[in-house]
Design a protein around this motif. Structure first.
Motif, PDB file in Angstrom:
ATOM      1  N   UNK A  31     -88.604  21.535  14.079  1.00 37.40           N
ATOM      2  CA  UNK A  31     -89.628  21.181  13.095  1.00 37.40           C
ATOM      3  C   UNK A  31     -90.462  22.389  12.699  1.00 37.40           C
ATOM      4  N   UNK A  32     -90.657  23.320  13.642  1.00 34.46           N
ATOM      5  CA  UNK A  32     -91.497  24.486  13.382  1.00 34.46           C
ATOM      6  C   UNK A  32     -90.850  25.472  12.428  1.00 34.46           C
ATOM      7  N   UNK A  33     -89.529  25.372  12.246  1.00 38.31           N
ATOM      8  CA  UNK A  33     -88.837  26.306  11.375  1.00 38.31           C
ATOM      9  C   UNK A  33     -89.016  25.915   9.909  1.00 38.31           C
ATOM     10  N   UNK A  34     -90.203  26.214   9.406  1.00 38.34           N
ATOM     11  CA  UNK A  34     -90.535  25.926   8.023  1.00 38.34           C
ATOM     12  C   UNK A  34     -90.415  27.199   7.198  1.00 38.34           C
ATOM     13  N   UNK A  35     -89.971  27.080   5.961  1.00 41.98           N
ATOM     14  CA  UNK A  35     -89.878  28.253   5.097  1.00 41.98           C
ATOM     15  C   UNK A  35     -91.252  28.640   4.562  1.00 41.98           C
ATOM     16  N   UNK A  36     -92.268  27.815   4.808  1.00 41.52           N
ATOM     17  CA  UNK A  36     -93.641  28.143   4.423  1.00 41.52           C
ATOM     18  C   UNK A  36     -94.264  28.983   5.525  1.00 41.52           C
ATOM     19  N   UNK A  37     -94.747  30.190   5.216  1.00 39.92           N
ATOM     20  CA  UNK A  37     -95.343  31.034   6.258  1.00 39.92           C
ATOM     21  C   UNK A  37     -96.608  30.395   6.830  1.00 39.92           C
ATOM     22  N   UNK A  38     -96.908  30.727   8.069  1.00 36.84           N
ATOM     23  CA  UNK A  38     -98.185  30.306   8.643  1.00 36.84           C
ATOM     24  C   UNK A  38     -99.308  30.973   7.866  1.00 36.84           C
ATOM     25  N   UNK A  39    -100.382  30.252   7.675  1.00 44.17           N
ATOM     26  CA  UNK A  39    -101.510  30.807   6.943  1.00 44.17           C
ATOM     27  C   UNK A  39    -102.833  30.185   7.385  1.00 44.17           C
ATOM     28  N   UNK A  40    -103.863  30.972   7.208  1.00 50.72           N
ATOM     29  CA  UNK A  40    -105.224  30.541   7.503  1.00 50.72           C
ATOM     30  C   UNK A  40    -105.646  29.515   6.464  1.00 50.72           C
ATOM     31  N   UNK A  41    -106.273  28.436   6.923  1.00 49.37           N
ATOM     32  CA  UNK A  41    -106.727  27.390   6.017  1.00 49.37           C
ATOM     33  C   UNK A  41    -108.187  27.086   6.307  1.00 49.37           C
ATOM     34  N   UNK A 183    -112.855  41.711  10.435  1.00 52.65           N
ATOM     35  CA  UNK A 183    -113.129  40.275  10.365  1.00 52.65           C
ATOM     36  C   UNK A 183    -112.122  39.670   9.382  1.00 52.65           C
ATOM     37  N   UNK A 184    -111.216  38.854   9.881  1.00 57.60           N
ATOM     38  CA  UNK A 184    -110.135  38.323   9.052  1.00 57.60           C
ATOM     39  C   UNK A 184    -110.630  37.214   8.118  1.00 57.60           C
ATOM     40  N   UNK A 185    -110.396  37.397   6.832  1.00 61.54           N
ATOM     41  CA  UNK A 185    -110.745  36.390   5.825  1.00 61.54           C
ATOM     42  C   UNK A 185    -109.597  35.432   5.551  1.00 61.54           C
ATOM     43  N   UNK A 186    -108.373  35.920   5.717  1.00 61.72           N
ATOM     44  CA  UNK A 186    -107.214  35.088   5.382  1.00 61.72           C
ATOM     45  C   UNK A 186    -105.970  35.659   6.032  1.00 61.72           C
ATOM     46  N   UNK A 187    -104.911  34.859   6.032  1.00 69.91           N
ATOM     47  CA  UNK A 187    -103.618  35.342   6.516  1.00 69.91           C
ATOM     48  C   UNK A 187    -102.504  34.620   5.777  1.00 69.91           C
ATOM     49  N   UNK A 188    -101.368  35.284   5.704  1.00 68.39           N
ATOM     50  CA  UNK A 188    -100.165  34.712   5.095  1.00 68.39           C
ATOM     51  C   UNK A 188     -98.984  35.376   5.780  1.00 68.39           C
ATOM     52  N   UNK A 189     -98.410  34.676   6.775  1.00 66.70           N
ATOM     53  CA  UNK A 189     -97.332  35.274   7.543  1.00 66.70           C
ATOM     54  C   UNK A 189     -97.832  36.464   8.344  1.00 66.70           C
TER      55      UNK A 189
END
Length: 314
Positions: A31-41, A183-189
């Motif tokens: 289930x974890x193998x998603x083509x959508x990268x992990x990202x900050x929400x 200080x991290x504002x966002x992430x994408x993969x």
């Protein structure tokens, strides 16, 4: 969106075994193998969910019982993934990290001021404890290659020491400072956008968790990395409340203005859209006022309006 073959494997794993073993893999792994990268929400307590990741909106609610919920549409049925009673003296610690299926979130314990990071998924799997962090924890930041990332104060004794981006290797159970004064504002993969501070006009940077290299970007109040672009929230004129939303490539080049918003204040700055509230200048009568909300879609560059009633006195 997840590839069709992954969805088929998940259905097969759950149906055949009830636990999810399929070709030596658990249902959770498939289930974890998603083509959508992990990202900050960004999903502060009680905040309206504004952006979908994969097929789901995911957010936390306020009240006597706080809830972590998800839904395929904002008008559809919500699924509760985790509940916290007010009597526990705990709360969801703001932002979470997700790829639209697996979710990493944090809970702050006011009794100890420690924060614990957990893992669950949109199917409602029982939350798994990942790590407990001391009172320096500030926010979830991202997930990449087996490690969960979060922002933490650099020093317990010196409040002016700034923040660091910290990574925790889940399988090895090892913690390390990934990037100092960040200080991290966002992430994408593998990409993280951020600055040396927050809440002001700072030079933004893009950190690559794979190469561990950092790229200097432009100065802005906020930044969001999304796909192959970085979006910036820039205050063009403080007195006139004029903001410019800009975009660039991951290298900081090809800088363009997406839209100029006038006489409004930012409410939310995301990966696909931004929300502003128009400055209210009356009339002041009754117990509420009607505010106008502006939603900017980065892709179309269109601004749509909606209204909301808010208490005049709170």
């Amino acid at each position: 969106m997840r590839k069709k073959i992954i969805s088929m494997l998940l259905v097969l794993a759950v149906t055949v075994t009830g636990i999810g073993v399929c070709s030596g893999m658990t249902a959770e792994q498939v289930f974890a193998k998603s083509s959508t990268p992990y990202q900050y929400l960004n999903t502060d307590g009680g905040g309206t969910p504004r952006e979908k990741v994969g097929k789901y909106y995911i957010w936390s609610t306020e009240g006597s019982t706080e809830k972590l919920v998800c839904a395929k549409s904002l008008s559809g049925k919500r699924k509760t993934l985790k509940s916290i009673s007010a009597k526990s003296n705990k709360t969801f610690a703001g932002a979470l990290v997700t790829n639209g299926s697996t979710i990493y979130y944090a809970i702050l314990d006011f009794n100890t001021w420690k924060t614990t990071i957990y893992k669950t998924n949109v199917k409602g799997a029982k939350s798994k404890k990942i790590k407990t962090v001391d009172d320096r924890f500030s926010s979830m930041a991202g997930y990449y290659n087996g490690s969960v990332y979060y922002t933490a104060r650099a020093s317990k004794k010196n409040p002016n020491a700034g923040f660091n981006l910290v990574s925790y290797d889940i399988s090895k159970k090892k913690t390390r400072t990934a990037k100092k004064k960040f200080y991290s504002n966002s992430s994408y993969g593998k990409y993280f956008s951020g600055a040396k501070g927050y809440g002001g006009n700072y030079t933004q940077y893009l950190y690559n968790a794979k190469t561990k290299k950092t790229k200097k970007l432009k100065k802005a109040q906020d930044s969001q990395v999304s796909g192959k672009k970085v979006y910036y929230l820039c205050e063009a004129n403080q007195k006139s409340s004029i903001y410019k939303v800009k975009s660039s490539s991951l290298s900081g080049k090809s800088l363009k203005t997406v839209k100029t918003i006038k006489k409004a204040a930012p409410l939310y700055f995301g990966k696909k859209c931004a929300y502003f509230v128009e400055l209210y200048d009356g009339p002041y009568s009754g117990d509420t006022i009607t505010e106008t909300i502006l939603k900017l879609n980065y892709k179309t560059k269109k601004v749509t309006k909606s209204t909301r009633e808010v208490p005049l006195y709170d």
